[in-house]
Structures are given as C-alpha cells and as structure tokens.
Design an enzyme around this catalytic site. Structure first.
Site, PDB file in Angstrom:
ATOM      1  N   SER A  18       0.853  -1.189   0.000  1.00 27.28           N
ATOM      2  CA  SER A  18       0.000   0.000   0.000  1.00 27.28           C
ATOM      3  C   SER A  18       0.885   1.234   0.000  1.00 27.28           C
ATOM      4  CB  SER A  18      -0.894   0.017   1.246  1.00 27.28           C
ATOM      5  OG  SER A  18      -1.552   1.262   1.394  1.00 27.28           O
ATOM      6  N   TYR A  34      -2.568   0.225  10.922  1.00 30.52           N
ATOM      7  CA  TYR A  34      -2.594  -0.397   9.591  1.00 30.52           C
ATOM      8  C   TYR A  34      -1.370   0.032   8.789  1.00 30.52           C
ATOM      9  CZ  TYR A  34      -3.936  -1.248   4.741  1.00 30.52           C
ATOM     10  OH  TYR A  34      -3.945  -1.641   3.425  1.00 30.52           O
ATOM     11  N   LYS A  92       1.889  -2.089   7.024  1.00 33.29           N
ATOM     12  CA  LYS A  92       2.308  -1.989   5.627  1.00 33.29           C
ATOM     13  C   LYS A  92       3.755  -1.516   5.496  1.00 33.29           C
ATOM     14  CE  LYS A  92      -1.322  -3.566   3.560  1.00 33.29           C
ATOM     15  NZ  LYS A  92      -1.235  -4.825   2.766  1.00 33.29           N
TER      16      LYS A  92
END
Length: 251
Positions: free
Chosen positions: A139, A154, A158
C-alpha cells in the site's frame, strides 16, 4: 504470460476485491489458481464462475496451522507452487491507543500470515527448483504517512511489508535462488475494505478498481526472468481524498 500457462498460483484474500479479480485474470491467462480466504461461500461462487483451473482452500491467515495445511494440500494435489500473490489484508479503524485485539488481527494477517505464506512457498520452490515469483500487495500507506483517521496501526503493518519484501528479495539473491519478489503498492482501491474511506460524491478518478491492480500483477509476471520489478506504485489519477486529508492536517 505464456511461460506461466499450466503453472500454479496461490492468491490469498481471494474472496473479493483485488484477490477475486486477480484469480479471474490468472485463470484467463491459463494458470491453475488456488484461492485462499475465510469466506467459503464467496470462494464457492467464484469456483462456479471460473470452473476448471480454479481451486480454493478455506484459510484463516491468523492461524499458522491453517496456512500449513493449505500449502500441504496444494503441494500434494497440484504438485507445485510457482507464484504466490500475498493479497489478503485487514484494516481495523483503530489508532495507537486503541484495542489490542484489533492490532493483533492486523499484524497477524498483514505481516505474520503474509510471511508464513512466503516461507512455505519458498520452501516448495526451493525443493522443486522452480523459477518462482512472490508478489506482496502492499500500500502507499507502507511508504509514507497517510492522512486517514485511525490508520496508524494499519500503516505500520504496511511499512513492515515494505521491509519484509525487500529483505526477502535480498535473501533470494544471496542464496542464488531464481525466485523474484515484488511489492505492489496501490493507492485507494474500490474494495469492501476501502468503502469506509470513499465519500458518496467521490469522482470516478479518485479511486482505483481491482482490475487496475490485477493488470499490474500481470505486468510484473510478464517480465523476463532477468528482470525483477521490485516495486510498483499505482495511484488514482485524482487522489482528491488523500489531498483533502493533507490539507486538513496542514491547517
């Protein structure tokens, strides 16, 4: 893609979004595809659509035993793993002062589960002397801080994927293994996970579609063996949602 015809690809997070579209595209290109996901009903529907050359295994990436059983099934049934697409991911709206359980689910799925899958795929590729390819769906949140509320943990998972992917690529090189490793880092993609971030009035160029990432995967796989496309970033042409967030942070 002709070199991959009849070869075996595993796609995690195959029950929707990028994973589902990737399964469709790889089957269309002649690959034998195994979808890993938790939602068996979705996998069954996908199998009805794709018919031959698509298999599935119900897998919870938070369970190492689930993952090991799934890889054992693929090896014993299909005799190979040539490509692994680590696509499965979890986003919980939670910050660094939030719920421990949400942190665990994100880290176990996005990082630990991903790496277990890579380890098992590499072990099979090494044993069978396969010119393999591992692609991690990363991402843009794994490269810089994105201005989305409650995205901190999150994003941290990543950033871990960014590091893991590069270290794995280096490890394959140091062991002289013909296994290429790629990170594909999308911006906002129109998937179930991203629905919470996409306003009702958003424009058509503010989010990518799953096919855009599937196309990037096909591009990476199509490169000759001498080429390792180590990183691709794919972003919407507008990205107004991100820009608006940046403006909010700067005011």
């Amino acid at each position: 893609m002709d070199k991959w015809i009849g070869k075996v690809a595993i796609v995690t997070g195959a029950s929707s979004g990028i994973g589902e579209e990737t399964c469709k595209q790889l089957v269309e290109k002649g690959m034998i595809v195994v979808g890993f996901a938790r939602r068996e009903d979705r996998l069954q529907e996908l199998q009805k659509k794709l018919k031959e050359n698509f298999y599935y295994v119900k897998v919870n990436l938070c369970s190492e035993e689930n993952i090991l059983e799934a890889f054992r099934w693929v090896k014993s049934t299909l005799k190979s793993v040539d490509v692994l697409i680590n696509n499965a991911g979890v986003f919980k709206m939670n910050d660094l002062l939030g719920k421990t359980e949400d942190w665990k689910i994100m880290f176990e799925t996005n990082v630990i589960g991903l790496n277990i899958c890579s380890r098992e795929a590499v072990n099979i590729m090494k044993e069978l002397k396969i010119n393999g390819h591992i692609i991690n769906i990363n991402s843009i949140a794994g490269h810089f801080i994105i201005p989305i509320k409650d995205a901190s943990f999150y994003s941290s998972t990543k950033f871990s994927v960014t590091a893991i992917t590069e270290y794995l690529r280096m490890l394959m090189c140091s062991q002289n293994l013909p296994i290429r490793v790629t990170s594909i880092s999308p911006g906002l993609v129109m998937t179930e996970m991203a629905e919470q971030f996409i306003p009702q009035n958003s424009g058509e160029n503010e989010a990518l579609l799953p096919i855009d990432i599937a196309d990037a995967i096909l591009f990476v796989l199509s490169a000759p063996q001498r080429v390792n496309v180590s990183e691709i970033t794919v972003r919407p042409s507008s990205e107004k949602i991100i820009h608006d967030g940046m403006n909010i942070l700067s005011n």
